[in-house]
Design a protein around this motif. Sequence first.
Motif, PDB file in Angstrom:
ATOM      1  N   MET A  33       0.795  -1.234   0.000  1.00 36.08           N
ATOM      2  CA  MET A  33       0.000   0.000   0.000  1.00 36.08           C
ATOM      3  C   MET A  33       0.821   1.274   0.000  1.00 36.08           C
ATOM      4  O   MET A  33       0.288   2.335  -0.239  1.00 36.08           O
ATOM      5  N   GLY A  34       2.058   1.225   0.318  1.00 41.84           N
ATOM      6  CA  GLY A  34       2.868   2.427   0.466  1.00 41.84           C
ATOM      7  C   GLY A  34       3.339   2.542   1.903  1.00 41.84           C
ATOM      8  O   GLY A  34       3.127   1.653   2.709  1.00 41.84           O
ATOM      9  N   LYS A  35       3.974   3.652   2.235  1.00 41.19           N
ATOM     10  CA  LYS A  35       4.509   3.857   3.584  1.00 41.19           C
ATOM     11  C   LYS A  35       3.452   4.411   4.520  1.00 41.19           C
ATOM     12  O   LYS A  35       2.570   5.160   4.109  1.00 41.19           O
ATOM     13  N   GLN A  36       3.574   4.069   5.798  1.00 35.80           N
ATOM     14  CA  GLN A  36       2.685   4.642   6.803  1.00 35.80           C
ATOM     15  C   GLN A  36       2.936   6.136   6.873  1.00 35.80           C
ATOM     16  O   GLN A  36       4.079   6.590   6.854  1.00 35.80           O
ATOM     17  N   ALA A  37       1.855   6.908   6.949  1.00 38.91           N
ATOM     18  CA  ALA A  37       1.960   8.365   6.963  1.00 38.91           C
ATOM     19  C   ALA A  37       2.215   8.877   8.371  1.00 38.91           C
ATOM     20  O   ALA A  37       1.626   8.385   9.330  1.00 38.91           O
ATOM     21  N   VAL A  38       3.076   9.867   8.481  1.00 37.77           N
ATOM     22  CA  VAL A  38       3.323  10.537   9.755  1.00 37.77           C
ATOM     23  C   VAL A  38       2.271  11.617   9.965  1.00 37.77           C
ATOM     24  O   VAL A  38       1.862  11.893  11.076  1.00 37.77           O
ATOM     25  N   GLY A  39       1.798  12.193   8.869  1.00 37.68           N
ATOM     26  CA  GLY A  39       0.773  13.227   8.927  1.00 37.68           C
ATOM     27  C   GLY A  39      -0.048  13.218   7.655  1.00 37.68           C
ATOM     28  O   GLY A  39       0.353  12.644   6.649  1.00 37.68           O
ATOM     29  N   ALA A  40      -1.209  13.841   7.728  1.00 37.25           N
ATOM     30  CA  ALA A  40      -2.078  13.934   6.554  1.00 37.25           C
ATOM     31  C   ALA A  40      -3.003  15.132   6.740  1.00 37.25           C
ATOM     32  O   ALA A  40      -3.332  15.501   7.863  1.00 37.25           O
ATOM     33  N   GLU A 110       5.840   6.452  15.414  1.00 36.92           N
ATOM     34  CA  GLU A 110       4.533   7.063  15.662  1.00 36.92           C
ATOM     35  C   GLU A 110       3.964   7.587  14.359  1.00 36.92           C
ATOM     36  O   GLU A 110       4.519   8.498  13.751  1.00 36.92           O
ATOM     37  N   PHE A 111       2.863   6.975  13.906  1.00 41.44           N
ATOM     38  CA  PHE A 111       2.269   7.322  12.625  1.00 41.44           C
ATOM     39  C   PHE A 111       0.890   7.929  12.804  1.00 41.44           C
ATOM     40  O   PHE A 111       0.238   7.732  13.820  1.00 41.44           O
ATOM     41  N   ALA A 112       0.438   8.642  11.781  1.00 40.41           N
ATOM     42  CA  ALA A 112      -0.880   9.269  11.810  1.00 40.41           C
ATOM     43  C   ALA A 112      -1.963   8.207  11.664  1.00 40.41           C
ATOM     44  O   ALA A 112      -1.734   7.143  11.090  1.00 40.41           O
ATOM     45  N   HIS A 113      -3.133   8.508  12.207  1.00 39.75           N
ATOM     46  CA  HIS A 113      -4.284   7.638  11.987  1.00 39.75           C
ATOM     47  C   HIS A 113      -5.556   8.469  11.913  1.00 39.75           C
ATOM     48  O   HIS A 113      -5.589   9.616  12.327  1.00 39.75           O
ATOM     49  N   LEU A 114      -6.576   7.850  11.349  1.00 39.76           N
ATOM     50  CA  LEU A 114      -7.871   8.483  11.178  1.00 39.76           C
ATOM     51  C   LEU A 114      -8.776   7.993  12.299  1.00 39.76           C
ATOM     52  O   LEU A 114      -8.941   6.799  12.491  1.00 39.76           O
ATOM     53  N   SER A 115      -9.345   8.927  13.038  1.00 37.57           N
ATOM     54  CA  SER A 115     -10.262   8.597  14.129  1.00 37.57           C
ATOM     55  C   SER A 115     -11.685   8.859  13.669  1.00 37.57           C
ATOM     56  O   SER A 115     -11.992   9.937  13.165  1.00 37.57           O
ATOM     57  N   LEU A 116     -12.569   7.849  13.816  1.00 34.54           N
ATOM     58  CA  LEU A 116     -13.964   7.958  13.398  1.00 34.54           C
ATOM     59  C   LEU A 116     -14.867   7.966  14.622  1.00 34.54           C
ATOM     60  O   LEU A 116     -14.630   7.233  15.584  1.00 34.54           O
ATOM     61  N   SER A 117     -15.908   8.790  14.584  1.00 36.59           N
ATOM     62  CA  SER A 117     -16.904   8.835  15.645  1.00 36.59           C
ATOM     63  C   SER A 117     -18.277   8.749  14.991  1.00 36.59           C
ATOM     64  O   SER A 117     -18.678   9.673  14.277  1.00 36.59           O
ATOM     65  N   PHE A 118     -18.969   7.630  15.206  1.00 38.04           N
ATOM     66  CA  PHE A 118     -20.269   7.429  14.565  1.00 38.04           C
ATOM     67  C   PHE A 118     -21.393   7.965  15.441  1.00 38.04           C
ATOM     68  O   PHE A 118     -21.454   7.687  16.630  1.00 38.04           O
ATOM     69  N   THR A 119     -22.284   8.749  14.832  1.00 38.56           N
ATOM     70  CA  THR A 119     -23.439   9.300  15.555  1.00 38.56           C
ATOM     71  C   THR A 119     -24.749   8.720  15.045  1.00 38.56           C
ATOM     72  O   THR A 119     -25.772   8.857  15.698  1.00 38.56           O
ATOM     73  N   ALA A 120     -24.726   8.097  13.861  1.00 43.90           N
ATOM     74  CA  ALA A 120     -25.931   7.480  13.312  1.00 43.90           C
ATOM     75  C   ALA A 120     -25.534   6.149  12.690  1.00 43.90           C
ATOM     76  O   ALA A 120     -24.461   6.046  12.112  1.00 43.90           O
TER      77      ALA A 120
END
Length: 163
Positions: A33-40, A110-120
Amino acid sequence: MSRARLPAAAVVLALLTWLPGCSSAPTAVEGCMGKQAVGATSAELAGTYRGEGDAEGVTLVLKASESKPGSGTVTVRDWPTGDWYRSELGESFDGSGTWSVVQGGTSATEFAHLSLSFTAPKRFLDGDTLDSLSIAEGDGRIHLYAEDDPDVCPTFRLRLQGG
């Protein structure tokens, strides 16, 4: 006798540094997939993602917020529920909520990640659904994926369409 052990120890040390996970060789994440991102940024991540591997049939849409950089709204289709430490995915749902990027730290691990918060359709408790995805980028592609064994291409991954 100690001289005979020295070459054997050197061979063992060379083998250990060659094995995946024991060296600076690329991990399977980088290979598939490519390299882990440090930031986005929001602009880099916004768009429609389609599932691959165990995520086949899953769709995730990220829309960037104009007022809050690094965040926005998320819509999912066929998003799985369940305890992610089990070997099988649980029931799926269509829903929405918000997302934000948690930037990586100063350490090389330490790599960046996407945090999801579901409300529906309803708010989920921790562990009820996948709510954190790692980010990989390479060859003009962006992937989001569930962390797995670093020596194996992640089985639950989504690829940004058009990238």
